[in-house]
Scaffold this active site. Structure first.
Site, PDB file in Angstrom:
ATOM      1  N   LYS A 105       0.840  -1.165   0.080  1.00  0.00           N
ATOM      2  CA  LYS A 105      -0.103  -0.016  -0.142  1.00  0.00           C
ATOM      3  C   LYS A 105       1.010   1.279   0.034  1.00  0.00           C
ATOM      4  O   LYS A 105       0.391   2.357   0.021  1.00  0.00           O
ATOM      5  CB  LYS A 105      -0.828  -0.032   1.074  1.00  0.00           C
ATOM      6  CG  LYS A 105      -2.097  -0.703   1.349  1.00  0.00           C
ATOM      7  CD  LYS A 105      -3.011  -0.204   2.406  1.00  0.00           C
ATOM      8  CE  LYS A 105      -3.335  -1.341   3.528  1.00  0.00           C
ATOM      9  NZ  LYS A 105      -4.116  -0.853   4.831  1.00  0.00           N
ATOM     10  N   LYS A 161       2.394   1.993   2.389  1.00  0.00           N
ATOM     11  CA  LYS A 161       2.646   2.536   3.953  1.00  0.00           C
ATOM     12  C   LYS A 161       3.699   1.775   4.748  1.00  0.00           C
ATOM     13  O   LYS A 161       3.923   0.532   4.405  1.00  0.00           O
ATOM     14  CB  LYS A 161       1.307   2.087   4.590  1.00  0.00           C
ATOM     15  CG  LYS A 161       0.325   2.963   4.044  1.00  0.00           C
ATOM     16  CD  LYS A 161      -1.096   2.901   4.827  1.00  0.00           C
ATOM     17  CE  LYS A 161      -1.997   4.124   5.126  1.00  0.00           C
ATOM     18  NZ  LYS A 161      -3.257   3.784   6.072  1.00  0.00           N
TER      19      LYS A 161
HETATM   20  N1  C2G Z   1     -10.699   6.256   9.841  1.00  0.00           N
HETATM   21  C1  C2G Z   1     -11.626   6.956  10.042  1.00  0.00           C
HETATM   22  N2  C2G Z   1     -11.493   8.588  10.362  1.00  0.00           N
HETATM   23  C2  C2G Z   1     -10.175   8.896  10.483  1.00  0.00           C
HETATM   24  C3  C2G Z   1      -9.092   7.771  10.062  1.00  0.00           C
HETATM   25  C4  C2G Z   1      -9.508   6.674   9.816  1.00  0.00           C
HETATM   26  O1  C2G Z   1     -12.792   6.777  10.221  1.00  0.00           O
HETATM   27  N3  C2G Z   1      -9.726   9.931  10.932  1.00  0.00           N
HETATM   28  C5  C2G Z   1     -11.186   4.937   9.236  1.00  0.00           C
HETATM   29  C6  C2G Z   1     -10.631   4.587   7.867  1.00  0.00           C
HETATM   30  O2  C2G Z   1     -11.776   4.982   6.848  1.00  0.00           O
HETATM   31  C7  C2G Z   1     -10.597   2.808   7.884  1.00  0.00           C
HETATM   32  C8  C2G Z   1     -10.242   2.601   9.365  1.00  0.00           C
HETATM   33  O3  C2G Z   1     -10.347   3.953  10.221  1.00  0.00           O
HETATM   34  O4  C2G Z   1     -11.955   2.499   7.775  1.00  0.00           O
HETATM   35  C9  C2G Z   1      -8.800   2.197   9.365  1.00  0.00           C
HETATM   36  O5  C2G Z   1      -8.069   3.277   8.953  1.00  0.00           O
HETATM   37  P1  C2G Z   1      -6.537   2.931   8.185  1.00  0.00           P
HETATM   38  O6  C2G Z   1      -5.714   2.292   9.297  1.00  0.00           O
HETATM   39  O7  C2G Z   1      -6.059   4.211   7.532  1.00  0.00           O
HETATM   40  O8  C2G Z   1      -6.756   2.063   7.001  1.00  0.00           O
HETATM   41  P2  C2G Z   1      -6.562   2.059   5.534  1.00  0.00           P
HETATM   42  O9  C2G Z   1      -4.880   2.374   5.270  1.00  0.00           O
HETATM   43  O10 C2G Z   1      -7.575   2.954   4.832  1.00  0.00           O
HETATM   44  O11 C2G Z   1      -6.615   0.563   5.165  1.00  0.00           O
HETATM   45  O12 C2G Z   1      -8.295  -3.142   2.698  1.00  0.00           O
HETATM   46  C10 C2G Z   1      -8.868  -1.792   3.097  1.00  0.00           C
HETATM   47  C11 C2G Z   1      -7.553  -1.143   3.856  1.00  0.00           C
HETATM   48  O13 C2G Z   1      -6.666  -2.137   4.612  1.00  0.00           O
HETATM   49  C12 C2G Z   1      -7.736   0.278   4.746  1.00  0.00           C
END
Ligand code: C2G
Length: 133
Positions: A44, A46
């Protein structure tokens, strides 16, 4: 037993993550989190601050989370939904529309993200603070 599934990296666990997990759990009785492995995160673009095992342990300590499974690929969601009999697939709405193809298997719900907080923002803020001292 209404089962909910969601996915994420959940690095530097913060308020936005907790609010998402809380609302996801409120949609059912059992919440499964597909947690991105370190290898998947590399894909990703990341690199998490906390390695997978620590991120997993932190998620497992949250009252809303019932099971944490490894997320190793984008494609595994369909299989997971069947394997874990998920009735609802939930993601923050930064993903709105991205997983609508799963709606033949289960309900797909996108929840509003929590504004003003993100892992990137935390890192940037800390870097800025660090420059002043
Ligand atoms: N999230 C949120 N508000 C934020 C930050 C994150 O609601 N301020 C939510 C994201 O939308 C996601 C969850 O928290 O549903 C986890 O966020 P991340 O760890 O950033 O996940 P991401 O990198 O988007 O990976 O297959 C899907 C991916 O693994 C998602």
């Amino acid at each position: 037993m209404r089962r909910v599934i969601t996915y994420g990296t959940y690095d530097l666990l913060h308020w936005g993550h907790i609010r998402l997990l809380k609302r996801a759990k409120e949609l059912g009785d059992y919440l499964i989190v597909g947690l991105s492995t370190d290898a998947f995160n590399e894909g990703k673009g990341k690199s998490a601050y906390h390695p997978y095992e620590e991120r997993k342990a932190m998620l497992e300590s949250i009252r809303y989370v019932d099971l944490v499974i490894p997320e190793e690929s984008w494609e595994q969601k369909r299989k997971d939904i069947v394997t874990y009999q998920a009735d609802v697939f939930v993601m923050g709405d930064d993903w709105k529309g991205s997983f609508d193809d799963l709606s033949d298997l289960c309900e797909v719900i996108y929840l509003p993200r929590t504004d003003g907080i993100s892992t990137t923002k935390i890192k940037d803020d800390l870097e800025r603070i660090g420059k002043h001292y």
